[in-house]
Structures are given as structure tokens and as C-alpha cells.
Design a protein around this motif. Structure first.
Motif, PDB file in Angstrom:
ATOM      1  N   GLU A  82       0.826  -1.181   0.000  1.00 34.35           N
ATOM      2  CA  GLU A  82       0.000   0.000   0.000  1.00 34.35           C
ATOM      3  C   GLU A  82       0.870   1.243   0.000  1.00 34.35           C
ATOM      4  OE1 GLU A  82      -2.717   0.023   3.193  1.00 34.35           O
ATOM      5  OE2 GLU A  82      -3.854  -1.715   2.502  1.00 34.35           O
ATOM      6  N   GLN A 142       0.516   5.883  -0.625  1.00 35.56           N
ATOM      7  CA  GLN A 142      -0.369   7.007  -0.861  1.00 35.56           C
ATOM      8  C   GLN A 142      -0.046   7.642  -2.197  1.00 35.56           C
ATOM      9  OE1 GLN A 142      -0.218   9.710   2.468  1.00 35.56           O
ATOM     10  NE2 GLN A 142      -1.996   8.738   3.388  1.00 35.56           N
ATOM     11  N   ASN A 143      -1.087   7.939  -2.975  1.00 36.66           N
ATOM     12  CA  ASN A 143      -0.864   8.597  -4.250  1.00 36.66           C
ATOM     13  C   ASN A 143      -0.785  10.106  -4.048  1.00 36.66           C
ATOM     14  OD1 ASN A 143      -3.502   9.505  -3.939  1.00 36.66           O
ATOM     15  ND2 ASN A 143      -4.372   7.873  -5.223  1.00 36.66           N
ATOM     16  N   LYS A 146      -4.611   9.569  -1.180  1.00 31.94           N
ATOM     17  CA  LYS A 146      -5.435   8.379  -1.011  1.00 31.94           C
ATOM     18  C   LYS A 146      -4.565   7.126  -1.049  1.00 31.94           C
ATOM     19  CE  LYS A 146      -9.632  10.386  -3.009  1.00 31.94           C
ATOM     20  NZ  LYS A 146     -10.687  10.243  -4.038  1.00 31.94           N
ATOM     21  N   THR A 147      -5.016   6.095  -0.343  1.00 30.30           N
ATOM     22  CA  THR A 147      -4.252   4.852  -0.276  1.00 30.30           C
ATOM     23  C   THR A 147      -4.396   4.060  -1.568  1.00 30.30           C
ATOM     24  OG1 THR A 147      -4.598   4.749   2.102  1.00 30.30           O
ATOM     25  CG2 THR A 147      -3.888   2.738   1.025  1.00 30.30           C
ATOM     26  N   SER A 148      -3.277   3.545  -2.075  1.00 30.88           N
ATOM     27  CA  SER A 148      -3.275   2.755  -3.301  1.00 30.88           C
ATOM     28  C   SER A 148      -2.702   1.372  -3.040  1.00 30.88           C
ATOM     29  CB  SER A 148      -2.444   3.447  -4.388  1.00 30.88           C
ATOM     30  OG  SER A 148      -3.018   4.676  -4.759  1.00 30.88           O
ATOM     31  N   PHE A 189      -0.525  -1.697  -4.853  1.00 25.58           N
ATOM     32  CA  PHE A 189       0.300  -1.944  -6.027  1.00 25.58           C
ATOM     33  C   PHE A 189       0.926  -3.327  -5.973  1.00 25.58           C
ATOM     34  CE2 PHE A 189       3.252   0.173  -3.079  1.00 25.58           C
ATOM     35  CZ  PHE A 189       4.371  -0.634  -3.144  1.00 25.58           C
ATOM     36  N   GLU A 248      -0.473  -0.107 -10.227  1.00 22.03           N
ATOM     37  CA  GLU A 248      -1.050   0.538  -9.047  1.00 22.03           C
ATOM     38  C   GLU A 248      -2.521   0.826  -9.298  1.00 22.03           C
ATOM     39  OE1 GLU A 248      -0.416   4.642  -6.391  1.00 22.03           O
ATOM     40  OE2 GLU A 248       1.079   4.014  -7.881  1.00 22.03           O
ATOM     41  N   MET A 249      -3.337   0.683  -8.242  1.00 20.95           N
ATOM     42  CA  MET A 249      -4.763   0.998  -8.346  1.00 20.95           C
ATOM     43  C   MET A 249      -5.258   1.490  -6.992  1.00 20.95           C
ATOM     44  SD  MET A 249      -6.664  -2.743  -8.250  1.00 20.95           S
ATOM     45  CE  MET A 249      -5.701  -3.374  -9.627  1.00 20.95           C
ATOM     46  N   PRO A 250      -6.355   2.247  -6.973  1.00 22.36           N
ATOM     47  CA  PRO A 250      -6.920   2.689  -5.695  1.00 22.36           C
ATOM     48  C   PRO A 250      -7.277   1.495  -4.818  1.00 22.36           C
ATOM     49  CG  PRO A 250      -7.857   3.949  -7.489  1.00 22.36           C
ATOM     50  CD  PRO A 250      -7.064   2.837  -8.121  1.00 22.36           C
ATOM     51  N   ASN A 251      -6.943   1.571  -3.563  1.00 20.35           N
ATOM     52  CA  ASN A 251      -7.157   0.453  -2.646  1.00 20.35           C
ATOM     53  C   ASN A 251      -8.636   0.094  -2.491  1.00 20.35           C
ATOM     54  OD1 ASN A 251      -5.659  -1.377  -0.920  1.00 20.35           O
ATOM     55  ND2 ASN A 251      -6.756  -0.438   0.785  1.00 20.35           N
ATOM     56  N   TYR A 309     -10.772  -0.462  -4.661  1.00 24.80           N
ATOM     57  CA  TYR A 309     -11.238  -1.446  -5.639  1.00 24.80           C
ATOM     58  C   TYR A 309     -10.918  -2.888  -5.242  1.00 24.80           C
ATOM     59  CZ  TYR A 309     -11.793   2.482  -8.907  1.00 24.80           C
ATOM     60  OH  TYR A 309     -12.177   3.643  -9.512  1.00 24.80           O
TER      61      TYR A 309
END
Length: 301
Positions: free
Chosen positions: A24, A26-27, A31-33, A35, A72-75, A77
């Protein structure tokens, strides 16, 4: 005694945080991401520009991995995915119910494919002279294991010696003279270290000032199998060292031997892995090997 226990608990918590933060981040918006990384299952090299397509209740989202296979994607999801498709040119599409932080893709069986040939041509059997000019120290904690993959050679001779560039760390002298263990490990179906080859770990203590610490294993008559094997460097349990912690220029560290390493080259076939048992002690998880973005200075003769 209470102080030593408190120090150890604090150190373990730091390692757990480091492990969790590897999945995890932060972008730019705070916000937490989530990857992860995508690799070729056969050749253990990154699947560059792979596509990660996730299907949600209200549609789908697509994410592209970079040249290192990282995506990487938003957490938000991660726990709401119906299923995920991972694909890349030259690889078979992989469909799963969950998204993992490490994904391996099968290469197409058609070895005449231009993409496959180009991918294989990137694999390096040796680091260059200039890459080996610069090395750095890497430290560990108790019970950690560092492994380097050794592919099968053409001569098929028995392995005579294992070589380790044991070192001090962070300005702390004489760590390299503390004991450690070594062994050889088999390769599992995903290319990670699996089971010990030697019945017992070999206890080693460096006694000279040479760059490489040599461990004679000729009596075991071990030849490299077709799938290769791993040479493993093992840190002892904390109770086996006289001192728990020492102060280095990087802060407080475990008083254990360190290893030298080279800068990471994604195409070098001798990948390095690390097992940190303490990362998972508080999470009730088993030991886990992770691919490291460096090359431990471990070799054979």
C-alpha cells in the motif's frame, strides 16, 4: 530483560509496517493505493506494459504496468472486484477472482514468436564489469534468509564451494565475523525457494579478511538440477547472538552479519529473494519469500 523485550517488539513492529507498506502507498491525492508486480513465470523478468483489467459491479477499470512490471490501483477497488484479467503481448491471459501483489504470467508455447524471442534475448547470465564495480551493504534481522537463484550450467559438475560477500553494516565493525548458516534450496513451481537440499544447515563463521567467505560443500556431491537451485544465507535466532541491537549510522539495527549486493538489473537471471519471518509473526502468517530489487553477492564454484 524488559528493555530487551521492548526493543525487540518495537523492531518487529517496524518490520511489520515495512511489509504492509510494500503493498500500500499514498498517491498524489493522499489516497491509499494498492500496487503489485507482474512477471514472466518462465524467465522471472518483468512483464512490461502488462494490462490489469478489473471488473466491478458497476463496470470495469484498466491499469497499465510500467517497465518494471509494477501496477497501481486505488485500494478501494481491491475488495470489490468480481474478477480480474491480466494480459500482455507474448503471454497467456490470466483470469482470477482476486488481485495479487505478485502475478506470474505463462509465456506462449510458440517459441518462434518474435515477442518471445525478443523477451528471452534480454536475459543476462552475467552482470557487466561496470555493474560489479559498485556494491553496497544490506542488513538483516534474526531468522532472515537471503537466497540467490543459480541456473543450471553446461558442465554439470558438482558444486565445490559456496561464496558469500559477508560484510559489516552502517559503520558497525566486526558484524561480518558473527555466525550464520547456509544451505541449498530447491525451486518451487513459481520459481521461489522451496525446500532445503542439504539435510542440515551449515554453521559458518568468517575468520579472515577476504572479500568472499568460502564454504566447502564438495563432500555433498550436489549438481545443479535442470531447474536450477538457490544458495541461501541464513541469519540465526536472536538468542544465538550475544547482543540484540547496535547503533549504526542508519539507527538501531540487529547485531547480525550483513551481505554486500549489486544494483538491481531486471534482466539478470540470478534473482535474489528474502524471507523475513518476523514480518508475519504478529499476523499469524507463514514465512514468505519476496523478490528483492538488488542482487546479493552470493555465488558458487
Amino acid at each position: 530483560m524488559i528493555t530487551k523485550i521492548a526493543h525487540r517488539v518495537f523492531f518487529i513492529l517496524l518490520l511489520v509496517f515495512h511489509s504492509m507498506s510494500s503493498q500500500e502507498a499514498q498517491n498524489d491525492n493522499g489516497k491509499t493505493s494498492f500496487f503489485g508486480y507482474i512477471y514472466s513465470k518462465n524467465y522471472k523478468i518483468p512483464a512490461e506494459k502488462a494490462t490489469v483489467k478489473i471488473y466491478l459491479a458497476n463496470g470495469h477499470k484498466t491499469f497499465i504496468a510500467d517497465e518494471n512490471g509494477k501496477f497501481e490501483m486505488p485500494n478501494e477497488y481491491v475488495n470489490n472486484i468480481d474478477y480480474v484479467e491480466v494480459s500482455s503481448i507474448g503471454f497467456e491471459k490470466k483470469v482470477s477472482k482476486i488481485v495479487s501483489d505478485t502475478i506470474f504470467l505463462d509465456d506462449y508455447s510458440n517459441q518462434l514468436s518474435e515477442v518471445i524471442v525478443n523477451s528471452k534475448s534480454k536475459i543476462k547470465d552475467e552482470l557487466s564489469f561496470f555493474e560489479k564495480l559498485k556494491s553496497f551493504e544490506t542488513n538483516f534481522s534474526w531468522n532472515a534468509k537471503a537466497a540467490v537463484y543459480i541456473p543450471k550450467s553446461n558442465d554439470n559438475k558438482y558444486v565445490k564451494n559456496l561464496l558469500f560477500a559477508v560484510s559489516d553494516f552502517g559503520g558497525v565493525k566486526n558484524l561480518k565475523y558473527l555466525p550464520f548458516k547456509v544451505n541449498l534450496y530447491t525451486v518451487d513451481s513459481l520459481g521461489f525457494p522451496y525446500k532445503p537440499i542439504l539435510e542440515k544447515d551449515i554453521l559458518v563463521t568468517k575468520t579472515d579478511t577476504e572479500k568472499w567467505t568460502t564454504v566447502d560443500v564438495s563432500k555433498f556431491k550436489v549438481a545443479i538440477p535442470d531447474e536450477g537451485f538457490f544458495v541461501v544465507f541464513i541469519i540465526l535466532d536472536g538468542k544465538d547472538y550475544k547482543t540484540d541491537f547496535v547503533w549504526s549510522k542508519h539507527g538501531s539495527i540487529a547485531a547480525v552479519p550483513a551481505l554486500k549486493a549489486y544494483k538491481y538489473n531486471k534482466n539478470y537471471i540470478r534473482k535474489s529473494y528474502l524471507c523475513r519471518p518476523y514480518n508475519y509473526a504478529l499476523l499469524n502468517k507463514s514465512d514468505a519469500w519476496t523478490l528483492e530489487k538488488l542482487h546479493y553477492m552470493i555465488d558458487i564454484e
